[in-house]
Design a protein around this motif. Structure first.
Motif, mmCIF file in Angstrom:
data_model
loop_
_atom_site.group_PDB
_atom_site.id
_atom_site.type_symbol
_atom_site.label_atom_id
_atom_site.label_comp_id
_atom_site.label_asym_id
_atom_site.label_seq_id
_atom_site.Cartn_x
_atom_site.Cartn_y
_atom_site.Cartn_z
ATOM 1 N N GLY A 247 0.844 -1.191 0.000
ATOM 2 C CA GLY A 247 0.000 0.000 0.000
ATOM 3 C C GLY A 247 0.871 1.229 0.000
ATOM 4 O O GLY A 247 1.929 1.252 0.644
ATOM 5 N N SER A 249 0.844 5.781 -0.221
ATOM 6 C CA SER A 249 0.113 7.049 -0.214
ATOM 7 C C SER A 249 1.104 8.192 -0.060
ATOM 8 O O SER A 249 2.245 7.984 0.345
ATOM 9 C CB SER A 249 -0.914 7.096 0.931
ATOM 10 O OG SER A 249 -0.253 7.201 2.184
ATOM 11 N N LEU A 267 -4.364 5.585 4.704
ATOM 12 C CA LEU A 267 -4.616 5.336 3.278
ATOM 13 C C LEU A 267 -3.713 4.220 2.753
ATOM 14 O O LEU A 267 -4.153 3.349 1.992
ATOM 15 C CB LEU A 267 -4.385 6.616 2.468
ATOM 16 C CG LEU A 267 -5.486 7.664 2.464
ATOM 17 C CD1 LEU A 267 -5.000 8.924 1.741
ATOM 18 C CD2 LEU A 267 -6.743 7.127 1.793
ATOM 19 N N ALA A 268 -2.446 4.245 3.154
ATOM 20 C CA ALA A 268 -1.520 3.198 2.728
ATOM 21 C C ALA A 268 -1.928 1.841 3.277
ATOM 22 O O ALA A 268 -1.855 0.821 2.583
ATOM 23 C CB ALA A 268 -0.100 3.549 3.163
ATOM 24 N N ARG A 270 -5.034 0.861 4.146
ATOM 25 C CA ARG A 270 -6.243 0.396 3.458
ATOM 26 C C ARG A 270 -5.912 -0.080 2.049
ATOM 27 O O ARG A 270 -6.540 -1.008 1.526
ATOM 28 C CB ARG A 270 -7.301 1.490 3.460
ATOM 29 C CG ARG A 270 -7.789 1.842 4.871
ATOM 30 C CD ARG A 270 -9.088 2.601 4.899
ATOM 31 N NE ARG A 270 -9.496 2.896 6.263
ATOM 32 C CZ ARG A 270 -10.100 2.026 7.093
ATOM 33 N NH1 ARG A 270 -10.348 0.785 6.671
ATOM 34 N NH2 ARG A 270 -10.447 2.383 8.308
ATOM 35 N N ASP A 271 -4.911 0.532 1.441
ATOM 36 C CA ASP A 271 -4.460 0.112 0.115
ATOM 37 C C ASP A 271 -3.855 -1.295 0.187
ATOM 38 O O ASP A 271 -4.134 -2.150 -0.673
ATOM 39 C CB ASP A 271 -3.431 1.114 -0.413
ATOM 40 C CG ASP A 271 -3.092 0.921 -1.887
ATOM 41 O OD1 ASP A 271 -3.925 0.372 -2.626
ATOM 42 O OD2 ASP A 271 -1.995 1.341 -2.303
ATOM 43 N N GLU A 274 -6.568 -3.971 0.595
ATOM 44 C CA GLU A 274 -7.284 -4.246 -0.650
ATOM 45 C C GLU A 274 -6.428 -5.057 -1.617
ATOM 46 O O GLU A 274 -6.896 -6.042 -2.214
ATOM 47 C CB GLU A 274 -7.716 -2.934 -1.299
ATOM 48 C CG GLU A 274 -8.523 -3.133 -2.578
ATOM 49 C CD GLU A 274 -9.031 -1.825 -3.155
ATOM 50 O OE1 GLU A 274 -9.568 -1.850 -4.284
ATOM 51 O OE2 GLU A 274 -8.883 -0.774 -2.490
ATOM 52 N N ARG A 275 -5.181 -4.657 -1.800
ATOM 53 C CA ARG A 275 -4.319 -5.364 -2.758
ATOM 54 C C ARG A 275 -4.010 -6.793 -2.304
ATOM 55 O O ARG A 275 -3.935 -7.716 -3.129
ATOM 56 C CB ARG A 275 -3.011 -4.596 -2.957
ATOM 57 C CG ARG A 275 -3.156 -3.274 -3.683
ATOM 58 C CD ARG A 275 -1.806 -2.592 -3.831
ATOM 59 N NE ARG A 275 -1.938 -1.237 -4.309
ATOM 60 C CZ ARG A 275 -2.052 -0.903 -5.586
ATOM 61 N NH1 ARG A 275 -2.055 -1.857 -6.514
ATOM 62 N NH2 ARG A 275 -2.155 0.371 -5.944
#
Length: 395
Positions: A247, A249, A267-268, A270-271, A274-275
């Motif tokens: 992740g 950001s 943000l990083a 949550r990224d 997801e990935r």
């Protein structure tokens, strides 16, 4: 796309290679020492790799000689890493492997020395008149030359997230079919610019750093070299350790201070969720960025409390290695991989009195427990954030 981690190595103040690091982690033995670096040693503690002084490059690579590249050479020659890369070259071909390395200062120490010794006509002294070392790409070009790799070669310099972001870059290049494998990593060596620069920002502790301590006083700067070899997981089912995802950001909150609410770091995270296709509750261990600066630790402690269940164990290992800047991402990725392999959580080294803001997530001492998924956090100056997710497929 998951990638197999088919080799990795670490060199820092804890020692040379993975065995030295594992032993230091298990013993909670710090590599920090009173600063003895430079012509006018700053009153602080550092994580110095003493073997650099006795390391020399082969004559065939003399043009690359400088402290940073000697440290890189030292790091490459641990844990049979070069041999593992040569095996990958045999599988894929020399042009199908990328070299992607992170650094914050590259070989600026040699440039500093050159300016201290300028000739009467203001030219660099003859022994340092080597353009190859006076640029940010010195490290990656040197490593590509040593390994005889002719694929894409890139240097990433995003402060403390540099050698975490190279993992993300590798995944993209492999997923898009540009290459089949990548040598990733990072190297940063001690130099006056870093020591005095961070001191000017009032971020350097006069004592060994104490991440997440109520009385923490700042960072201890270290030096390190770390490398990993990443390949397609589906082509190497026997490989048991994987990069699940990453992740990234950029919050651009402040040049040297993280967003106090941790918005960019979140943000990083949550990224990466997801990935990697994982939920926070699946994360067994997080190697925190944990620099021992007032604002970073406060932000990260609040972030952990907000996003993860108390079953997730967290710690910083910078109390052992120091903050290795552009090499921090790969060194702490290696520590996360060792924790996965060995089934233990490294304790949060150096802390005497935990900050009251720290929740029960924190492991203040080593803990033996199976770990299937581990994260590594890297949050750099200017709001450059990167998080990596690793897994052990045996569990």
């Amino acid at each position: 796309m998951p990638l197999a981690v088919t080799a990795y190595t670490a060199t820092s103040a804890l020692g040379l290679g993975l065995d030295a690091h594992l032993q230091a982690l298990q013993q909670q033995r710090s590599g920090l020492r009173p600063n003895d670096f430079g012509p006018a040693s700053l009153a602080c503690w550092i994580g110095r790799v003493t073997a650099v002084e006795s390391t020399s490059l082969p004559a065939s690579h003399a043009q690359w000689d400088c402290r940073n590249n000697r440290l890189a050479w030292l790091g490459l020659n641990q844990d049979s890493f070069v041999a593992r890369v040569h095996s990958a070259i045999h599988r894929h071909g020399t042009s199908r492997i990328a070299v992607l390395l992170g650094t914050s200062t590259a070989s600026i120490g040699a440039t500093e020395e050159g300016y201290r010794r300028l000739e009467d006509d203001c030219r660099l002294p003859a022994d340092l008149y080597r353009p190859a070392i006076h640029n940010p790409h010195s490290l990656s070009a040197f490593v590509a030359s040593v390994l005889d790799i002719h694929g894409p070669c890139q240097t990433i310099s995003t402060a403390c997230s540099s050698s975490a972001k190279v993992f993300a870059c590798a995944e993209r290049l492999i997923r898009l079919g540009v290459v089949d494998a990548a040598v990733v990593g990072g190297v940063d060596s001690l130099c006056d610019s870093v020591l005095y620069g961070f001191n000017a920002l009032e971020l350097v502790s006069p004592e060994p750093c104490r991440p997440f301590d109520a009385a923490r006083r700042g960072i201890s700067i270290g030096e390190a070299a770390g490398f990993a070899l990443l390949e397609r997981a589906d082509a190497l089912p026997e490989a048991t350790q994987q990069l699940l995802g990453y992740g990234e950001s950029s919050d651009a909150h402040h040049m040297s201070t993280p967003d106090p609410n941790g918005a960019g770091a979140e943000l990083a995270l949550r990224d990466v969720f997801e990935r990697a296709g994982i939920a926070p509750a699946q994360v067994d261990y997080i190697n925190l960025h944990g620099t021992a600066s007032q604002k970073n630790d406060a932000m990260e402690a609040a972030l952990v409390a907000r996003l993860f269940p108390s079953s997730t164990r967290v710690s910083s290992t910078k109390g052992l290695t120091g903050h290795t800047l552009g090499a921090a991402g790969v060194i702490e990725a290696a520590i996360a991989l060792l924790a996965l392999r060995e089934g233990f959580v490294p304790g949060n080294a150096g802390t005497r009195s935990p900050d009251p803001a720290c929740t029960p997530h924190f492991a203040w001492r080593n803990e033996a427990r199976p770990i299937r998924i581990a994260l590594s956090h890297s949050f750099g100056f200017g709001g450059s954030n990167a998080c990596l997710a690793f897994a052990d497929t045996r569990r």
